[in-house]
Design an enzyme around this catalytic site. Structure first.
Site, PDB file in Angstrom:
ATOM      1  N   ASP A 119      -2.813  16.224 -20.168  1.00  0.00           N
ATOM      2  CA  ASP A 119      -3.772  16.549 -18.999  1.00  0.00           C
ATOM      3  C   ASP A 119      -4.747  17.411 -19.640  1.00  0.00           C
ATOM      4  O   ASP A 119      -4.518  18.441 -20.389  1.00  0.00           O
ATOM      5  CB  ASP A 119      -2.777  17.336 -18.169  1.00  0.00           C
ATOM      6  N   GLU A 133      -6.074  12.582 -21.428  1.00  0.00           N
ATOM      7  CA  GLU A 133      -7.124  12.662 -20.185  1.00  0.00           C
ATOM      8  C   GLU A 133      -8.319  13.140 -20.667  1.00  0.00           C
ATOM      9  O   GLU A 133      -8.645  14.379 -20.858  1.00  0.00           O
ATOM     10  CB  GLU A 133      -6.431  13.485 -19.135  1.00  0.00           C
TER      11      GLU A 133
END
Ligand code: NOJ
Length: 593
Positions: A259, A319
């Site tokens: 993330d 990401e």
């Protein structure tokens, strides 16, 4: 019309002089020559095809599978509390086999106060009660593996929750955790007012510094103030996060989705300010000192080394929102695959897409393929942070978009529900649940819509949960879900779901297991390309425009083909003459050449 009339009048005197016909002749001759050249060289808009072709024999599991993103809160609620859970995912594991999906990425299910619905982790090695418990996770991974499904989990390294014991200890300057976060005293004015170290802005808007009254210092947060950033210049943080990876690797996970990785480091010089007035998230200088800092890749490399100590091929996908092309290379070189997000912002008339949709997709697909050596492409068209395809592009384009995603080279990532052509929830008039909408006081920032519950059947709450309780986000597609759901679409030939399953099978053919693509072109608003090899070649044609379009594509060297997959089922198995065939708006065909 008015302009043409005006121009004719303007030139009358010149023509009367007799020079006009000579000039017209010369202009017409030049015009014909230009048109002839353009037609010869560019029968449609052509682009350069990347020359690389990857051998089909040495591919690993994450190169040959579809990755399917599950947002556990919204996938299937097994206990009727309104929130999806791990047992719900276990119940549906066979669905992934039916779909032809070999890898599932689970968004966070770790202990969290849920200020950002799990992207604010308070304990990285626990399952949050709302999602179940560790036994459920163990069962999930065991059963998934029995069914030949890989499990990728979310890894949220940039920040923890402010309710993590690490943060609590850091606020209290407890030795081991003192420097786990990014603390700075800022300035205190003579009147006692505290001033943040600089004007850096959080992704969720507002200052990225929050004063902590316990420690009497500011802490830095790229996202919410309840998501303090970890300090990756502290070796103890790096060691602790590697232990988190090992914990889950020991449990058997097959990979991690990292993330918010571009935010991992901030510039050391806190006196640096962004240009004033940079409210524009698309400006390349935005987050100049808080994003894409060079040390990121040392950390990714360290993580890759940890993964490499485990048997089998473990996958790292990053990401990487809004990173420049050079940064993509570095993620690959460090041992991860950067998600290629550039197809997501494409929408009619959207910023960064001044031309037609087909042109925008074409350009970005070519960018996505612009890789070095054996770097493997990947494409994504939706996720939990962006409007669903049916809302962003239009429901009648949903099948064509799945056709595009599943026929492009590399690894595709699908967001749950997109295989049904499902719309997002319509929560206009509801109090947003998404913290981004709440902190920015702007309902347009809400991501609730795309996180709407999965539609499994035409029973109450679309089969997301049993009983008559309320899902955490309502099912708003009341007239639509009785038709747009897994059970119903499973019975209907030509449904979005059936098409998705067929396309998933197509990907198993050798020609789709390379990065080879030919003739990526556009004809009007029709995007075309050829996949496959030797005698097993397929033309993909997708009309992304607002009107029907007839095209002649014989220049690819074939005169006809048979439709093997079609968004309009009645066209399946028909013969197409490539000199003249028509596509309705939103229509897509895969034609065996
Ligand atoms: C990216 C995630 O995709 C998003 O949902 C989340 O809000 C931010 N990271 C912060 O963790």
């Amino acid at each position: 019309m008015g302009l043409e009339e005006g121009s004719t009048k303007k030139h009358t005197g010149f023509c009367e002089s007799g020079k006009c016909s000579v000039v017209i002749f010369v202009l017409v001759a030049i015009g014909i020559a230009v048109v002839a050249c353009v037609t010869f060289l560019f029968p449609a808009v052509r682009t350069t095809v990347p020359p690389t072709e990857t051998p089909t024999t040495t591919l690993t599991w994450w190169q040959t599978t579809i990755i399917y993103q599950v947002y556990p809160r919204s996938f299937r609620d097994s206990n009727g509390d309104g929130v999806g859970d791990l047992k719900g995912v276990i119940e549906k594991l066979s669905y992934f086999n039916d779909l032809g999906v070999g890898a599932v990425w689970l968004s966070p299910f770790f202990t969290s106060p849920m200020r950002d619905f799990g992207y604010d982790v308070s304990n990285y090695t626990e399952v949050d009660k709302i999602f179940g418990n560790m036994a459920d996770f163990d069962e999930l991974i065991r059963t998934a593996h029995e069914k030949d499904i890989k499990i990728i989990i979310d890894f949220v390294p940039n920040h923890t929750s402010n309710e993590s014991t690490w943060f609590k200890d850091s606020r209290n300057s407890m030795d081991q955790y003192k420097d786990f976060y990014i603390w700075n005293a800022g300035k205190t004015l003579p009147n006692g007012t505290h001033v943040a170290p600089n004007k850096w802005i959080s992704v969720f808007e507002g200052s990225s510094w929050t004063w902590d009254d316990v420690r009497k210092e500011y802490y830095y947060h790229a996202f919410l103030d309840s998501q303090p950033d970890l300090n990756y210049r502290n070796p103890a943080v790096r060691a602790a996060m590697k232990d988190v990876l090992r914990f889950w690797l020991n449990k058997g996970v097959d990979g991690f989705r990292i993330d918010a990785i571009p935010h991992l480091f901030e510039h050391v010089d806190l006196s640096l300010e962004e240009r004033p007035g940079m409210s524009d998230a698309f400006d390349p200088d935005r987050y100049k000192y808080t994003k894409n800092q060079p040390e990121i890749f040392d950390v990714v490399r360290e993580w890759r080394e940890v993964l490499n100590q485990y048997e089998g091929e473990r996958f790292l996908v990053a990401e990487t929102v809004g990173i420049p092309q050079e940064e993509r290379q570095k993620y690959y070189e460090a041992g991860s695959v950067p998600f290629f997000f550039d197809l997501i912002p494409v929408a009619r008339g959207s910023r960064g897409c001044p031309n037609t949709l087909a042109q925008c997709y074409l350009t970005r697909i070519i960018d996505g393929m612009n890789l070095k050596g054996a770097q493997w492409p990947n494409f994504v068209i939706g996720n939990h942070d962006n409007r669903r395809i049916a809302d962003r592009i239009g429901q009648e384009y949903a099948d064509a978009m799945n056709m595009m995603l599943l026929t492009l080279p590399g690894t595709p990532t699908s967001y749950y529900g997109e295989e049904l052509g499902m719309r997002g929830g319509n929560y206009t008039g509801f109090q947003p649940k998404d913290p981004f909408a709440i902190t920015s006081n702007n309902p347009n920032n809400s991501r609730d819509s795309e996180r709407n519950p999965m539609q499994w059947s035409n029973t109450v709450n679309a089969g997301f949960m049993d009983g008559t309780g309320e899902p955490w986000l309502k099912i708003t597609a009341n007239t639509e879900y009785p038709r747009v759901n897994v059970e119903e679409e499973g019975k209907v030939n030509g449904s979005s779901l059936q098409l998705y399953k067929e396309l998933a099978q197509l990907r198993a053919r050798p020609g789709f297991r390379s990065t080879h693509i030919e003739h990526p072109e556009i004809f009007g608003e029709v995007l075309t390309y050829i996949r496959g090899v030797d005698v097993d070649k397929y033309l993909v044609a997708l009309n992304l425009g607002l009107v029907g379009f007839r095209l002649d594509i014989t220049q690819i060297g074939y005169s006809q083909g048979t439709v093997v997959f079609a968004t309009n089922f009645s066209r399946k198995n028909t013969i197409i003459q490539l000199a003249s065939f028509h596509l309705q708006r939103g229509e897509g065909l895969v034609i065996k050449l």
